[in-house]
Design a protein around this motif. Structure first.
Motif, PDB file in Angstrom:
ATOM      1  N   LEU A   1       1.007  -0.215 -15.053  1.00 18.74           N
ATOM      2  CA  LEU A   1       0.988   0.407 -16.425  1.00 18.74           C
ATOM      3  C   LEU A   1       0.387   1.639 -15.950  1.00 18.74           C
ATOM      4  CD1 LEU A   1      -0.609  -2.762 -18.315  1.00 18.74           C
ATOM      5  CD2 LEU A   1       2.031  -1.412 -19.535  1.00 18.74           C
ATOM      6  N   GLN A   2      -0.584   1.836 -15.200  1.00 22.68           N
ATOM      7  CA  GLN A   2      -0.832   2.704 -14.672  1.00 22.68           C
ATOM      8  C   GLN A   2       0.094   3.760 -14.783  1.00 22.68           C
ATOM      9  OE1 GLN A   2      -4.416   3.848 -14.439  1.00 22.68           O
ATOM     10  NE2 GLN A   2      -4.986   1.839 -15.855  1.00 22.68           N
ATOM     11  N   ARG A   3       0.977   3.987 -13.726  1.00 20.03           N
ATOM     12  CA  ARG A   3       1.879   4.643 -13.488  1.00 20.03           C
ATOM     13  C   ARG A   3       3.006   4.759 -14.236  1.00 20.03           C
ATOM     14  NH1 ARG A   3       3.024   1.138  -9.680  1.00 20.03           N
ATOM     15  NH2 ARG A   3       5.251   0.112 -10.481  1.00 20.03           N
TER      16      ARG A   3
ATOM     17  N   TYR B   1      -0.788  -4.288 -13.974  1.00 23.63           N
ATOM     18  CA  TYR B   1      -1.928  -3.232 -14.232  1.00 23.63           C
ATOM     19  C   TYR B   1      -1.948  -1.450 -13.536  1.00 23.63           C
ATOM     20  CZ  TYR B   1      -4.393  -5.537 -17.478  1.00 23.63           C
ATOM     21  OH  TYR B   1      -4.580  -7.184 -18.236  1.00 23.63           O
ATOM     22  N   PRO B   2      -1.427  -1.494 -12.168  1.00 21.02           N
ATOM     23  CA  PRO B   2      -1.331  -0.614 -11.496  1.00 21.02           C
ATOM     24  C   PRO B   2       0.226  -0.236 -12.400  1.00 21.02           C
ATOM     25  CG  PRO B   2      -1.430  -1.852  -9.740  1.00 21.02           C
ATOM     26  CD  PRO B   2      -1.299  -2.840 -11.113  1.00 21.02           C
TER      27      PRO B   2
ATOM     28  N   PHE C   1      -5.785 -14.193 -12.021  1.00 25.10           N
ATOM     29  CA  PHE C   1      -5.795 -12.797 -12.319  1.00 25.10           C
ATOM     30  C   PHE C   1      -5.187 -12.235 -10.554  1.00 25.10           C
ATOM     31  CE2 PHE C   1      -7.421  -8.310 -12.013  1.00 25.10           C
ATOM     32  CZ  PHE C   1      -7.445  -7.465 -13.297  1.00 25.10           C
TER      33      PHE C   1
ATOM     34  N   ALA D   1      -4.178   0.290  -8.638  1.00 19.91           N
ATOM     35  CA  ALA D   1      -4.526   1.195  -9.948  1.00 19.91           C
ATOM     36  C   ALA D   1      -4.614   2.760  -9.679  1.00 19.91           C
ATOM     37  CB  ALA D   1      -4.990   0.593 -10.897  1.00 19.91           C
TER      38      ALA D   1
ATOM     39  N   SER E   1       0.835  -0.875  -0.020  1.00 17.42           N
ATOM     40  CA  SER E   1       0.460   0.095  -0.238  1.00 17.42           C
ATOM     41  C   SER E   1       0.166   1.478   0.509  1.00 17.42           C
ATOM     42  CB  SER E   1      -0.557  -0.407   1.280  1.00 17.42           C
ATOM     43  OG  SER E   1      -0.462  -0.042   1.925  1.00 17.42           O
ATOM     44  N   ARG E   2       2.487   1.509   0.336  1.00 16.27           N
ATOM     45  CA  ARG E   2       3.240   2.882   0.392  1.00 16.27           C
ATOM     46  C   ARG E   2       4.365   2.107   0.046  1.00 16.27           C
ATOM     47  NH1 ARG E   2       0.828   5.067   4.267  1.00 16.27           N
ATOM     48  NH2 ARG E   2      -0.557   3.762   4.680  1.00 16.27           N
TER      49      ARG E   2
ATOM     50  N   ALA F   1      -1.009  -9.480 -11.969  1.00 20.65           N
ATOM     51  CA  ALA F   1      -2.254  -8.847 -12.808  1.00 20.65           C
ATOM     52  C   ALA F   1      -2.536  -7.736 -11.249  1.00 20.65           C
ATOM     53  CB  ALA F   1      -3.121  -9.248 -13.012  1.00 20.65           C
ATOM     54  N   GLY F   2      -2.060  -7.824  -9.975  1.00 21.25           N
ATOM     55  CA  GLY F   2      -2.216  -7.216  -9.312  1.00 21.25           C
ATOM     56  C   GLY F   2      -1.485  -5.942  -9.333  1.00 21.25           C
TER      57      GLY F   2
ATOM     58  N   ARG G   1      -4.138   4.023  -6.305  1.00 17.79           N
ATOM     59  CA  ARG G   1      -3.937   4.956  -6.012  1.00 17.79           C
ATOM     60  C   ARG G   1      -2.171   5.457  -6.544  1.00 17.79           C
ATOM     61  NH1 ARG G   1      -2.419   1.275  -1.713  1.00 17.79           N
ATOM     62  NH2 ARG G   1      -4.872   1.668  -1.637  1.00 17.79           N
ATOM     63  N   VAL G   2      -2.326   4.967  -7.815  1.00 17.90           N
ATOM     64  CA  VAL G   2      -1.404   5.510  -8.508  1.00 17.90           C
ATOM     65  C   VAL G   2      -1.668   6.862  -8.945  1.00 17.90           C
ATOM     66  CG1 VAL G   2      -0.130   4.958 -11.043  1.00 17.90           C
ATOM     67  CG2 VAL G   2      -0.738   2.601  -9.972  1.00 17.90           C
ATOM     68  N   TRP G   3      -2.683   7.233  -9.467  1.00 19.26           N
ATOM     69  CA  TRP G   3      -3.430   8.556  -9.273  1.00 19.26           C
ATOM     70  C   TRP G   3      -3.723   9.211  -8.115  1.00 19.26           C
ATOM     71  CZ3 TRP G   3      -2.839   9.829 -14.759  1.00 19.26           C
ATOM     72  CH2 TRP G   3      -2.768   8.956 -14.949  1.00 19.26           C
TER      73      TRP G   3
ATOM     74  N   THR H   1      -6.677  -4.906  -7.554  1.00 16.96           N
ATOM     75  CA  THR H   1      -5.926  -4.433  -8.531  1.00 16.96           C
ATOM     76  C   THR H   1      -6.355  -2.537  -8.452  1.00 16.96           C
ATOM     77  OG1 THR H   1      -5.613  -6.828  -9.406  1.00 16.96           O
ATOM     78  CG2 THR H   1      -5.406  -4.915 -10.579  1.00 16.96           C
TER      79      THR H   1
ATOM     80  N   TYR I   1      -0.455  -0.822 -25.421  1.00 14.19           N
ATOM     81  CA  TYR I   1      -0.197  -0.214 -25.209  1.00 14.19           C
ATOM     82  C   TYR I   1       1.586  -0.249 -25.536  1.00 14.19           C
ATOM     83  CZ  TYR I   1      -2.439  -0.102 -20.585  1.00 14.19           C
ATOM     84  OH  TYR I   1      -3.208  -0.318 -19.648  1.00 14.19           O
TER      85      TYR I   1
ATOM     86  N   HIS J   1      -0.889  -5.845 -25.843  1.00 16.72           N
ATOM     87  CA  HIS J   1      -1.345  -5.739 -24.474  1.00 16.72           C
ATOM     88  C   HIS J   1      -1.458  -6.256 -23.441  1.00 16.72           C
ATOM     89  CE1 HIS J   1      -3.357  -9.363 -25.174  1.00 16.72           C
ATOM     90  NE2 HIS J   1      -3.231  -9.306 -26.045  1.00 16.72           N
ATOM     91  N   GLY J   2      -2.190  -6.232 -22.019  1.00 14.86           N
ATOM     92  CA  GLY J   2      -1.992  -6.114 -20.874  1.00 14.86           C
ATOM     93  C   GLY J   2      -1.618  -7.648 -20.651  1.00 14.86           C
TER      94      GLY J   2
ATOM     95  N   ALA K   1       1.695   5.186 -17.799  1.00 16.36           N
ATOM     96  CA  ALA K   1       1.148   6.461 -18.623  1.00 16.36           C
ATOM     97  C   ALA K   1       0.857   7.554 -17.750  1.00 16.36           C
ATOM     98  CB  ALA K   1      -0.251   5.931 -18.571  1.00 16.36           C
ATOM     99  N   LYS K   2       0.851   7.501 -16.261  1.00 17.10           N
ATOM    100  CA  LYS K   2       0.782   9.057 -15.822  1.00 17.10           C
ATOM    101  C   LYS K   2       2.281   9.639 -16.010  1.00 17.10           C
ATOM    102  CE  LYS K   2       0.506  10.782 -11.545  1.00 17.10           C
ATOM    103  NZ  LYS K   2       0.944  10.502  -9.627  1.00 17.10           N
TER     104      LYS K   2
END
Lengths: 123, 892
Positions: A60-62, A57-58, B50, B60, A6-7, A53-54, B62-64, B56, A85, A33-34, A64-65
């Motif tokens: 990939l978001q990171r 995907y985070p 998955f 994701a 989480s941190r 996956a857990g 939290r990234v934002w 998940t 992507y 793709h993912g 992208a950000k």
């Protein structure tokens, strides 16, 4: 490779960075793709690195950000919808940086583990 | 475009992620089916592979999330959790909050008073604590106001101040004839409002041009309060005329509503240019008779100039420059044969000011307030500790479930902060409702004079309370929180009974600490209350009961000296014929005058002044029968009589202190001669007993009485003594004055006893505060000790059961526990006595009539504290001993 925390602390930062690098590396050969990214990393590492996956995907978001990848919905070869992507120019530069840092790190660790003058290092 | 994209991509596109995950699962499923798996197990395997979709998505998202949102979210959830936990145990929470409310409320009250005196002494003036006052100091250390010409010289030659103003508080009569009302006025220099940075709400403030010359600008600025009360907030007030001391002044403005003058505690209602002072009858001790003569007289004592230092001038360099100016002044234009210095002090040290008088008391109150807070903290620490014990299970479970210790500690700190801040908030509330009560009590005591206390509860006070609250939270919460988090999982979960050696020692320590502090507090408050009691009941040297006092000022109805003398004689003759009146007299000053009356330099025949020595005594102008009317003993010689007039030989009566100091006693003083300044020699015809002249707690000082027919004053007080009830007596006295001159303003008429109440107002106020402190501290200490001791006893129910099962009698069990409690109590009490002996010495100067080691205060404090400890042990031990041994044994 299990990554759920989480941190951010120093340890997960290193792992995050490594995962990010692997993803960028995978995308170097073209948009994916993912699911395919996960499968590629797994295959390339001979099943040693299993990206959940857990974490994927985070990550990939990171990316992208940070603007290192862009995403676009498209069709797979099997005609399934998937989000693809693609590396951005910034992402390419980042990959180069990560690679050189990685090489440096591996060399450094190697030197520590097998010092040049130490017995048994002559193999 | 980039900016637009940036805005668009600030948060997770949840629907998109959902689709993506769905696509992921579809692809995985299809791939498995391609390998020959049946659709159902392919779907299940993909889902299993998955992992947790919610987690998940959460990761994701939290990234934002910006880091601060996350942090705030954590705090909010901590806070919610803390409130929920506290709500589960409302008795604990409410007790802690109540204890803190009292502790912080009292401290906030003391701080508010301290603020009113030291930090923000003047309402409506920015940075008023930075004001600096100048006074004259004679070689013998007398602190005198400057004369007007000296003020002008300093003002015009000084470079240290950004401006120097002067103001003097005087009682003035507003109105004409019988409707005249006495109020506080300040006679001020033209730059007064400029220097203070105070504006006018209506019209204008006074200007330097209003100080043009003696009598040239008959103008006045009203206070907002006077404008509203007496003039109904008349919007057309500017330009109207009012009579002050029967002299018409034109109203040019109304001062800012927040401004109450520059004399702490006194509520100034009119501001008049100093150059009008002679017209209003103020002479400031000058012997001159013309207005320009009075204002030009360098022997007159007018005011203590005040101002702000220039931005880059330090206090030391400012004081140095003023001192240098004073040196030039006394070298070039000496007015006395002894050297004088100009001294500079911070505003609160202005000679004769209330701040200077009150500060020692407040300096006693401050540590007492902190002691109360300490007891409150110790109390709460005890409660928190006890509660921590009962929460061991909960904490152990949290730790076992993987909560980091820091998180557990943090939660407890948040809980404590919730308690502390609630306590601080309620404390401020308590203070802000309590202080006005105290202030109105003081106002009632001072009535009909108006007083003003700058006691607003402002940001400074709230900041103090919050700081106090957080500080106490750290003190009472941190150690117990750490202790509780250091729970040994295994022992708790296995339900092994707590081995509380450290905890037991800590609890014992807390009991000892509480007892120590309580003793200290009780001794302190006992000493100070006893000292205040002594002050209040001290015989002031006269008997103010059954005495009416009516203040008049003949100059307010245009009397000159010749007509004034005549009126005084007629008045006394008239009153004496009244069968209801035992005796009557006139005097310039009342005893216990509170405001400093001017002292005069005296010479004593045959007494050689030493180098730089100076004799300055207070004096009073009195009529015949003064000593009889006020019941002051005459130790030798005779009182003044009507024959001691202008035509007779100049005479004087001195007090016992003066007689003893120069002539060895009352008898030796008769026939000796003294004189005021360069006046005529006066023969001592009588010696009177000492009286409290200015303040009830003053030490004996020399005093001189002069007969009123040999020293004319326009402002006098008529005293009458009689058997009639106080109010009737006052009315009769007033009627006598009216009968002689219906147009003569009566400044005030009341009993001498009620005037004394006003004079004792500050004492009563501090007495009240100390009483509150004592009660609060004692209640807190008793409660805390009771809680801790009874908890210890309750913890030992098991032990009691065993003892009783083995045949111990109820009495012996109780005795054992009381003995244990008493041992702790005795340890605390001895520590308390030792520290009290060390600390009360510091009180020395603030005490009156009691020694710092007063055995009564010490004994009383010890009795109360030990009684509390015994009670706190006895009750729970008795209750425990009464339980059935079997129940007690089964208890754990």
């Amino acid at each position: 490779m299990t990554l759920h925390s989480s941190r951010p602390d120093a340890r997960t930062d290193l792992l995050h960075g490594t995962l990010d690098m692997l993803i960028l590396r995978t995308l170097q050969w073209g948009p994916q793709h993912g699911y395919a990214i996960g499968q590629t990393i797994r295959a390339q590492s001979s099943d040693v690195l299993q990206v959940e996956a857990g974490s994927l995907y985070p990550a990939l978001q990171r990316l992208a950000k940070k603007g290192w990848v862009t995403a676009k919905w498209g069709q797979t070869e099997q005609n399934q919808r998937a989000k693809f992507y693609r590396l951005t120019p910034d992402g390419k530069k980042q990959l180069l940086r990560e690679e050189s840092r990685w090489t440096e790190l591996v060399n450094a660790i190697g030197r520590v583990m097998k010092p040049a003058g130490a017995p048994g290092s002559g193999e | 475009m980039a900016i637009l994209a940036w805005f668009k991509r600030r948060r997770l596109d949840e629907a998109d992620l959902k689709n993506e995950i769905r696509a992921h699962l579809a692809i995985a499923e299809r791939e498995r089916m391609a390998d020959g798996t049946d659709p159902r197990s392919a779907r299940l395997a993909s889902l299993k592979d998955f992992g947790n979709v919610t987690l998940t998505t959460e990761a994701a998202r939290r990234v934002w999330t910006p880091w601060w949102v996350e942090a705030a979210h954590d705090r909010v959830s901590d806070l919610r959790y803390a409130i929920r936990t506290l709500a589960k145990n409302p008795a604990f929470a409410l007790t802690v909050i109540a204890v803190l409310t009292v502790g912080i409320g009292l401290n906030a009250a003391v701080f508010t008073m301290l603020k009113a005196i030291a930090f923000k002494p003047l309402a409506g003036v920015d940075r008023s604590a930075k004001l600096v006052s100048i006074f004259r100091e004679t070689a013998s250390g007398r602190q005198l106001p400057l004369s007007y010409p000296d003020y002008q010289y300093v003002r015009d030659h000084d470079h240290a101040f950004s401006g120097l103003m002067g103001s003097v508080l005087e009682e003035v009569g507003l109105g004409q004839g019988q409707s005249t009302r006495s109020l506080w006025g300040e006679l001020v220099t033209g730059n007064f409002f400029d220097v203070l940075g105070v504006g006018a709400e209506r019209g204008r403030a006074l200007l330097p041009s209003d100080e043009a010359g003696p009598g040239r600008q008959p103008v006045v600025v009203l206070s907002d309060g006077l404008w509203r009360r007496d003039f109904g907030a008349d919007p057309e007030i500017v330009g109207k005329t009012i009579d002050i001391n029967s002299f018409p002044l034109t109203i040019v403005g109304v001062a800012d509503p927040s401004f109450h003058g520059t004399t702490v505690v006194f509520d100034t209602e009119v501001y008049i240019p100093i150059t009008m002072a002679p017209q209003l009858g103020f002479t400031f001790g000058s012997q001159q008779t013309t207005p320009s003569g009075i204002l030009g007289d360098r022997r007159a004592t007018v005011f203590f100039p005040k101002g702000f230092l220039r931005p880059r001038t330090t206090f030391a360099s400012g004081a140095g420059q003023i001192e240098a100016l004073g040196a030039v002044l006394s070298r070039d234009r000496p007015i006395a044969d002894v050297a004088e210095h100009l001294r500079t002090v911070p505003f609160w040290q202005t000679p004769g000011g209330v701040s200077k008088e009150m500060l020692p008391t407040l300096l006693v109150l401050t540590p007492m307030g902190l002691l109360v807070l300490t007891i409150a903290c110790a109390n709460i620490a005890g409660l928190v500790l006890v509660r921590g014990l009962s929460r061991r299970g909960e904490i152990a479970v949290r730790l076992a479930l993987g909560a980091p210790r820091t998180r557990v500690v943090r939660l407890m700190i948040v809980e404590n902060l919730v308690l502390a801040l609630t306590g601080a908030f309620l404390g401020v509330l308590l203070a802000s409702y309590g202080i006005p009560l105290l202030a109105s009590y003081a106002e009632a005591l001072a009535a009909p004079r108006r007083v003003f206390f700058n006691l607003a509860v402002d940001r400074m006070v709230i900041g103090f309370a919050v700081l106090g609250g957080c500080g106490s939270a750290v003190v009472f919460g941190f150690v117990p929180a750490l202790q509780s988090s250091r729970v040994e999982l295994v022992s708790v979960i296995n339900q092994v009974s707590p081995r509380g050696t450290t905890r037991g020692r800590m609890r014992a320590g807390l009991v000892v600490a509480q007892v120590t502090v309580s003793v200290l507090l009780l001794v302190g408050s006992g000493l100070v209350t006893r000292s205040l009691d002594a002050v209040r009941h001290a015989y002031p040297g006269f008997d103010g009961r059954h005495v009416a006092s009516v203040a008049i000022d003949l100059k307010q109805n245009g009397y000159d000296e010749a007509r004034g003398r005549l009126l005084y004689r007629h008045l006394l003759d008239e009153v004496r014929t009244d069968a209801e009146t035992e005796s009557a007299t006139l005097a310039a000053y009342e005893p216990i005058a509170v405001l400093d009356t001017p002292s005069q330099r005296f010479a004593i025949e045959g007494y050689e002044l030493q180098r730089n020595e100076e004799l300055a005594f207070l004096s009073n102008t009195i009529g015949p029968d003064y000593f009889r009317t006020l019941r002051i003993d005459l130790l030798a010689g005779r009182p003044f009589e009507l024959r001691d007039d202008q035509g007779a030989a100049p005479v004087v009566i001195v007090n016992n202190t003066l007689a003893r100091r120069f002539w060895g006693g009352a008898a030796g003083a008769l026939g000796k001669r003294i004189r005021a300044g360069n006046g005529e020699w006066r023969t001592v015809v009588g010696v009177a007993a000492d009286v409290k002249y200015i303040r009830i707690n003053e030490s004996p000082r020399p005093y001189v009485y002069v007969p009123f027919l040999q020293s004319y004053r326009s402002a006098m007080i008529l005293y009458t003594r009689g058997p009639a009830p106080a109010d009737a007596l006052v009315e009769r006295a007033r009627a006598h004055v009216v009968a002689l001159d219906a147009n003569l303003p009566i400044l005030n008429a009341r009993t001498l006893a009620s005037r004394m109440n006003g004079a004792l107002m500050l004492f009563n106020l501090t007495g009240m505060m100390l009483f509150l402190f004592g009660v609060a501290g004692m209640a807190l200490a008793a409660m805390g000790t009771y809680g801790l001791v009874s908890y210890t006893v309750r913890q030992s129910t098991h032990e009691i059961g065993i003892r009783m099962a083995l045949g111990a009698s109820r009495l012996s069990v109780v005795r054992a526990f009381v003995g244990r409690g008493l041992r702790l109590g005795a340890a605390g009490a001895s520590l308390g006595v030792v520290s009290a002996l060390a600390l009360t010495r510091l009180l020395g100067s603030a005490l009156y009539g009691v020694s710092a080691t007063d055995p009564i205060s010490f004994t009383r404090a010890l009795a109360i504290v030990l009684g509390g400890v015994i009670g706190a042990t006895l009750v729970p031990a008795w209750r425990a001993a009464r339980t059935n041994p079997l129940t007690a044994l089964r208890y754990q």
